[in-house]
Design a protein around this motif. Structure first.
Motif, PDB file in Angstrom:
ATOM      1  N   ASN A 140     -21.144  17.616 -36.501  1.00 15.02           N
ATOM      2  CA  ASN A 140     -21.977  16.416 -36.561  1.00 15.02           C
ATOM      3  C   ASN A 140     -22.250  15.813 -35.189  1.00 15.02           C
ATOM      4  O   ASN A 140     -21.442  15.933 -34.268  1.00 15.02           O
ATOM      5  CB  ASN A 140     -21.294  15.354 -37.436  1.00 15.02           C
ATOM      6  N   TYR A 141     -23.408  15.141 -35.064  1.00 14.06           N
ATOM      7  CA  TYR A 141     -23.784  14.375 -33.869  1.00 14.06           C
ATOM      8  C   TYR A 141     -23.777  15.266 -32.626  1.00 14.06           C
ATOM      9  O   TYR A 141     -23.233  14.925 -31.583  1.00 14.06           O
ATOM     10  CB  TYR A 141     -22.854  13.169 -33.687  1.00 14.06           C
ATOM     11  N   TRP A 142     -24.429  16.412 -32.738  1.00 14.96           N
ATOM     12  CA  TRP A 142     -24.365  17.465 -31.715  1.00 14.96           C
ATOM     13  C   TRP A 142     -25.345  17.182 -30.584  1.00 14.96           C
ATOM     14  O   TRP A 142     -26.541  17.009 -30.793  1.00 14.96           O
ATOM     15  CB  TRP A 142     -24.695  18.794 -32.379  1.00 14.96           C
ATOM     16  N   VAL A 143     -24.821  17.147 -29.342  1.00 14.49           N
ATOM     17  CA  VAL A 143     -25.663  16.960 -28.156  1.00 14.49           C
ATOM     18  C   VAL A 143     -25.191  17.874 -27.032  1.00 14.49           C
ATOM     19  O   VAL A 143     -24.014  18.254 -26.973  1.00 14.49           O
ATOM     20  CB  VAL A 143     -25.657  15.500 -27.647  1.00 14.49           C
ATOM     21  N   PHE A 144     -26.112  18.203 -26.134  1.00 16.54           N
ATOM     22  CA  PHE A 144     -25.799  18.975 -24.937  1.00 16.54           C
ATOM     23  C   PHE A 144     -26.027  18.100 -23.716  1.00 16.54           C
ATOM     24  O   PHE A 144     -27.052  17.429 -23.606  1.00 16.54           O
ATOM     25  CB  PHE A 144     -26.687  20.222 -24.861  1.00 16.54           C
ATOM     26  N   VAL A 145     -25.047  18.117 -22.786  1.00 12.66           N
ATOM     27  CA  VAL A 145     -25.136  17.317 -21.567  1.00 12.66           C
ATOM     28  C   VAL A 145     -24.902  18.234 -20.370  1.00 12.66           C
ATOM     29  O   VAL A 145     -23.762  18.491 -19.979  1.00 12.66           O
ATOM     30  CB  VAL A 145     -24.107  16.166 -21.556  1.00 12.66           C
ATOM     31  N   PRO A 146     -25.977  18.770 -19.760  1.00  9.67           N
ATOM     32  CA  PRO A 146     -25.792  19.616 -18.577  1.00  9.67           C
ATOM     33  C   PRO A 146     -25.289  18.794 -17.399  1.00  9.67           C
ATOM     34  O   PRO A 146     -25.706  17.647 -17.196  1.00  9.67           O
ATOM     35  CB  PRO A 146     -27.203  20.161 -18.317  1.00  9.67           C
ATOM     36  N   GLY A 147     -24.361  19.365 -16.631  1.00 10.36           N
ATOM     37  CA  GLY A 147     -23.845  18.678 -15.451  1.00 10.36           C
ATOM     38  C   GLY A 147     -22.982  17.475 -15.758  1.00 10.36           C
ATOM     39  O   GLY A 147     -22.752  16.633 -14.876  1.00 10.36           O
ATOM     40  N   TYR A 148     -22.445  17.383 -16.977  1.00 14.14           N
ATOM     41  CA  TYR A 148     -21.641  16.214 -17.354  1.00 14.14           C
ATOM     42  C   TYR A 148     -20.423  16.051 -16.439  1.00 14.14           C
ATOM     43  O   TYR A 148     -19.746  17.020 -16.103  1.00 14.14           O
ATOM     44  CB  TYR A 148     -21.173  16.333 -18.807  1.00 14.14           C
ATOM     45  N   TYR A 149     -20.135  14.782 -16.070  1.00 15.84           N
ATOM     46  CA  TYR A 149     -18.930  14.494 -15.294  1.00 15.84           C
ATOM     47  C   TYR A 149     -18.531  13.039 -15.512  1.00 15.84           C
ATOM     48  O   TYR A 149     -19.253  12.118 -15.130  1.00 15.84           O
ATOM     49  CB  TYR A 149     -19.158  14.751 -13.795  1.00 15.84           C
ATOM     50  N   GLN A 150     -17.392  12.830 -16.178  1.00 17.94           N
ATOM     51  CA  GLN A 150     -16.794  11.508 -16.358  1.00 17.94           C
ATOM     52  C   GLN A 150     -17.791  10.451 -16.830  1.00 17.94           C
ATOM     53  O   GLN A 150     -17.930   9.374 -16.244  1.00 17.94           O
ATOM     54  CB  GLN A 150     -16.121  11.060 -15.058  1.00 17.94           C
ATOM     55  N   GLY A 151     -18.506  10.767 -17.887  1.00 18.94           N
ATOM     56  CA  GLY A 151     -19.439   9.815 -18.459  1.00 18.94           C
ATOM     57  C   GLY A 151     -20.817   9.832 -17.838  1.00 18.94           C
ATOM     58  O   GLY A 151     -21.724   9.167 -18.337  1.00 18.94           O
ATOM     59  N   LYS A 152     -20.988  10.573 -16.764  1.00 17.48           N
ATOM     60  CA  LYS A 152     -22.291  10.673 -16.107  1.00 17.48           C
ATOM     61  C   LYS A 152     -23.132  11.753 -16.791  1.00 17.48           C
ATOM     62  O   LYS A 152     -22.639  12.828 -17.123  1.00 17.48           O
ATOM     63  CB  LYS A 152     -22.131  11.016 -14.630  1.00 17.48           C
ATOM     64  N   THR A 153     -24.402  11.439 -17.013  1.00 14.57           N
ATOM     65  CA  THR A 153     -25.334  12.384 -17.643  1.00 14.57           C
ATOM     66  C   THR A 153     -26.540  12.531 -16.718  1.00 14.57           C
ATOM     67  O   THR A 153     -27.605  11.956 -16.972  1.00 14.57           O
ATOM     68  CB  THR A 153     -25.762  11.874 -19.028  1.00 14.57           C
ATOM     69  N   PRO A 154     -26.405  13.301 -15.625  1.00 16.99           N
ATOM     70  CA  PRO A 154     -27.421  13.306 -14.571  1.00 16.99           C
ATOM     71  C   PRO A 154     -28.795  13.794 -14.996  1.00 16.99           C
ATOM     72  O   PRO A 154     -29.797  13.409 -14.379  1.00 16.99           O
ATOM     73  CB  PRO A 154     -26.816  14.240 -13.514  1.00 16.99           C
ATOM     74  N   PHE A 155     -28.867  14.628 -16.016  1.00 16.42           N
ATOM     75  CA  PHE A 155     -30.158  15.158 -16.473  1.00 16.42           C
ATOM     76  C   PHE A 155     -30.517  14.658 -17.869  1.00 16.42           C
ATOM     77  O   PHE A 155     -31.466  15.135 -18.480  1.00 16.42           O
ATOM     78  CB  PHE A 155     -30.133  16.684 -16.471  1.00 16.42           C
ATOM     79  N   GLY A 156     -29.747  13.694 -18.389  1.00 18.48           N
ATOM     80  CA  GLY A 156     -29.993  13.169 -19.710  1.00 18.48           C
ATOM     81  C   GLY A 156     -29.149  13.847 -20.776  1.00 18.48           C
ATOM     82  O   GLY A 156     -28.389  14.785 -20.506  1.00 18.48           O
ATOM     83  N   VAL A 157     -29.309  13.365 -22.003  1.00 19.63           N
ATOM     84  CA  VAL A 157     -28.618  13.910 -23.180  1.00 19.63           C
ATOM     85  C   VAL A 157     -29.652  14.590 -24.073  1.00 19.63           C
ATOM     86  O   VAL A 157     -30.702  14.015 -24.363  1.00 19.63           O
ATOM     87  CB  VAL A 157     -27.898  12.791 -23.952  1.00 19.63           C
ATOM     88  N   TYR A 158     -29.338  15.804 -24.516  1.00 23.65           N
ATOM     89  CA  TYR A 158     -30.275  16.613 -25.295  1.00 23.65           C
ATOM     90  C   TYR A 158     -29.730  16.786 -26.710  1.00 23.65           C
ATOM     91  O   TYR A 158     -28.745  17.496 -26.928  1.00 23.65           O
ATOM     92  CB  TYR A 158     -30.485  17.972 -24.615  1.00 23.65           C
TER      93      TYR A 158
END
Length: 408
Positions: free
Chosen positions: A170-188
């Motif tokens: 459930n609630y599936w998202v991809f976060v490229p480049g994730y680091y400690q709450g940072k989502t530099p390219f957004g949430v997909y």
């Protein structure tokens, strides 16, 4: 009885002989598919679930560990064999380029974390809800080539829920480049999931891979807390409809000038996944024994208690592949590589052959589905993946040309 779906050939490639890979072949396969977020409003509610309150649910997530630590044995003879001719799909931006050699190891932008959870609970108030994730977890995944630059590859067990036998996580998202709450390219936010029928139904480790189409990336407007910047006012009827069906989309209620105002979270579009981070190519029916880079976010400890990895930063290992079997998870045709990755967090790690360090792209030829201590010294020394054959190509082919679009 199995359901069989036939698919046509993969996209023709150019300039690939320089990479040492053959041209694509026809592929057939048994494909299982399931929706993740089928509407834009549903996808917005998923994005809000992870991004509101300064991404508190992303930060609280722990590494997923579904049957990753198993006994595996190196097979000296036999092992996986191609089921048709070798084939490849080029990486995004690499369609007409030859692959050059480079000595430096630059980490790919395509790799990141996928997040999912069992559900949520409101730990705020009715007027100012705050939805906390129940059992939030993450795996590793990577962006891959597709017509609309919107496709993610990972382990099947990071998408299809083999733990509770539900359809998908459930609630599936991809976060490229994730680091400690940072989502530099957004949430997909995931839109549609594809895997092999044998994994969906029989949990066959030889087919433990998945492809997921994702919507354009989004980021929360403003700072994540301010109504004026991060939320938009909606009519009371729309707010109440969301309260019933998509409560995590709600930002809250405010009384101003003697009137009640209703707000939902507001997002900005960050663009298509592949346009932002690129996308790896795909290789299947390759010879076992090729050198491979493995990129992932390992976490957790070795059996001897050594906590080698934090899961906070992207790591890599390098080695040749060899045949592996893991009967306890129905893995008879797997490939392995020497790797010190621990199982937690590394599930779904990308295996890239012919990796070009300058462009940070190569050809996806495996995804980590488990780790093993093969010499019994209480240290994990081997990661293993399904062998990518024509069945894998059939699943990819079912997903690669599907549109998803924007939700913002």
């Amino acid at each position: 009885m199995k359901r069989t779906l036939a698919f046509g050939g993969l996209v023709a490639t150019a300039g690939l002989l320089a990479a040492g890979l053959a041209a694509p072949a026809q592929a057939t396969g048994d494909v299982a598919t399931a929706p993740l977020s089928s509407t834009g409003v549903a996808a917005e509610s998923v994005a809000a679930f992870w991004l509101s309150e300064h991404a508190a649910n992303l930060i609280a997530a722990t590494p997923y560990n579904a049957e990753t630590k198993v006994v595996a044995k190196h097979v000296s003879k036999g092992g996986p064999a191609p089921d048709s001719k070798p084939g490849v799909v080029p990486a995004i931006g690499d369609e007409k380029k030859a692959v050059a050699k480079s000595k430096n190891v630059n980490l790919p932008k395509t790799t990141g974390k996928v997040f999912f959870a069992d559900g949520f609970k409101n730990v705020g108030t009715k007027e100012k809800p705050r939805y906390e994730a129940v059992n939030p977890h993450w795996c590793t995944a990577t962006s891959v080539q597709s017509q609309y630059k919107n496709l993610v590859a990972t382990a099947g067990s990071c998408v299809y829920d083999t733990e509770s036998n539900k359809s998908t996580l459930n609630y599936w998202v991809f976060v490229p480049g994730y680091y400690q709450g940072k989502t530099p390219f957004g949430v997909y936010v995931g839109k549609q999931a594809f895997t092999h029928y044998d994994f969906d139904v029989y949990e066959d480790a030889d087919r433990n891979y998945a492809f997921v189409t994702v919507y354009n990336g989004v980021k929360l407007a403003g700072d994540g807390r301010s109504y004026e910047l991060s939320a938009t006012e909606v009519p009371e009827a729309e707010y109440m409809a969301n309260l019933k069906n998509y409560p995590t989309r709600l930002a809250g209620v405010e009384i101003k000038d003697g009137k009640t105002h209703y707000y939902v979270w507001k997002f900005a579009d960050t663009g298509a996944l592949g346009a932002n981070v690129g996308g790896q190519g795909l290789a299947y029916n390759q010879k076992v024994g090729k050198p491979v880079f493995v990129f992932g976010y390992p976490s957790g400890s070795h059996p001897d208690g050594n906590h080698a990895y934090s899961g906070q930063t992207l790591k890599w290992t390098y080695g040749k592949t060899f045949a592996v079997q893991a009967p306890e998870i129905k893995g008879e045709e797997l490939v392995g590589t020497k790797s010190s990755f621990t199982g937690e967090g590394a599930l779904g790690s990308a295996w890239l052959v012919n990796y070009n360090n300058g462009r940070r792209v190569g050809y996806l030829n495996g995804v980590t589905i488990g780790v093993s201590d093969t010499d019994s010294n209480n240290r994990y020394d081997t990661s293993f993946s399904p062998y990518f054959d024509g069945e894998l190509a059939g699943v990819y082919n079912a997903a690669k040309n599907l549109w998803s679009g924007s939700i913002a």
